[in-house]
Design a protein around this motif. Sequence first.
Motif, PDB file in Angstrom:
ATOM      1  N   GLU A   9     -31.227 -73.823  11.490  1.00 50.76           N
ATOM      2  CA  GLU A   9     -31.462 -74.418  12.824  1.00 50.76           C
ATOM      3  C   GLU A   9     -30.268 -75.285  13.182  1.00 50.76           C
ATOM      4  N   ASP A  10     -29.740 -75.122  14.412  1.00 50.79           N
ATOM      5  CA  ASP A  10     -28.548 -75.893  14.784  1.00 50.79           C
ATOM      6  C   ASP A  10     -28.886 -77.245  15.410  1.00 50.79           C
ATOM      7  N   ASN A  11     -30.129 -77.447  15.829  1.00 47.90           N
ATOM      8  CA  ASN A  11     -30.498 -78.730  16.439  1.00 47.90           C
ATOM      9  C   ASN A  11     -30.904 -79.716  15.352  1.00 47.90           C
ATOM     10  N   PRO A  12     -30.143 -80.821  15.194  1.00 51.68           N
ATOM     11  CA  PRO A  12     -30.411 -81.734  14.067  1.00 51.68           C
ATOM     12  C   PRO A  12     -31.816 -82.322  14.081  1.00 51.68           C
ATOM     13  N   ARG A  15     -34.247 -79.654  12.983  1.00 53.37           N
ATOM     14  CA  ARG A  15     -34.034 -79.372  11.559  1.00 53.37           C
ATOM     15  C   ARG A  15     -34.648 -80.484  10.703  1.00 53.37           C
ATOM     16  N   SER A  16     -34.395 -81.717  11.090  1.00 55.03           N
ATOM     17  CA  SER A  16     -34.941 -82.849  10.334  1.00 55.03           C
ATOM     18  C   SER A  16     -36.463 -82.850  10.341  1.00 55.03           C
ATOM     19  N   GLU A  19     -37.680 -80.121   7.986  1.00 49.35           N
ATOM     20  CA  GLU A  19     -37.432 -80.536   6.598  1.00 49.35           C
ATOM     21  C   GLU A  19     -38.446 -81.585   6.159  1.00 49.35           C
ATOM     22  N   SER A  31     -31.270 -76.288   3.925  1.00 51.38           N
ATOM     23  CA  SER A  31     -31.058 -76.059   5.347  1.00 51.38           C
ATOM     24  C   SER A  31     -29.631 -75.643   5.628  1.00 51.38           C
ATOM     25  N   ASN A  33     -26.976 -74.936   9.374  1.00 48.76           N
ATOM     26  CA  ASN A  33     -26.957 -75.235  10.807  1.00 48.76           C
ATOM     27  C   ASN A  33     -26.415 -74.113  11.686  1.00 48.76           C
TER      28      ASN A  33
END
Length: 140
Positions: A9-12, A15-16, A19, A31, A33
């Motif tokens: 996933e490129d959106n932090p 993604r966070s 996770e 992960s 990005n």
Amino acid sequence: MNSRILVVEDNPANRSLMEYLLGAYGHQVASANDGAAGVAAARRERPDLILMDLQMPTMNGFEAVHELKADVALARVPVIAVTAFAMVGDRDEILASGFDGYIAKPIAPETFVAQVQAFLPQAKRNRQRVSVSGGSAEPA
Ligand code: MN
């Protein structure tokens, strides 16, 4: 039993969140990005399941799932699209592209882990949250 799950996933922020939620249920999360980094991570980590955004720089999710399904060592690992696409017909296009399933964004924190675990074998699902601060990987 815990699972090894790869989040691509490129959106932090997204993604966070993924996770955090998966980790809260005791799963081991790796992960990446973008799609190219995701394919490399899959070859390195040998995850039980891969969550894949569709729109990413360098290599998008459609290209990445194509590479993963062409790799005999990884072809049987479920790859689940996690995407905000909402148009009727996108689900069929996603499944026809090689994805094993589909989870819609925005992620719903109350149901996300159950949605993900539905794609795992029974033995690899965790029903309870675990303490993320206590360092234990076992369900409470
Ligand atoms: Mn994206």
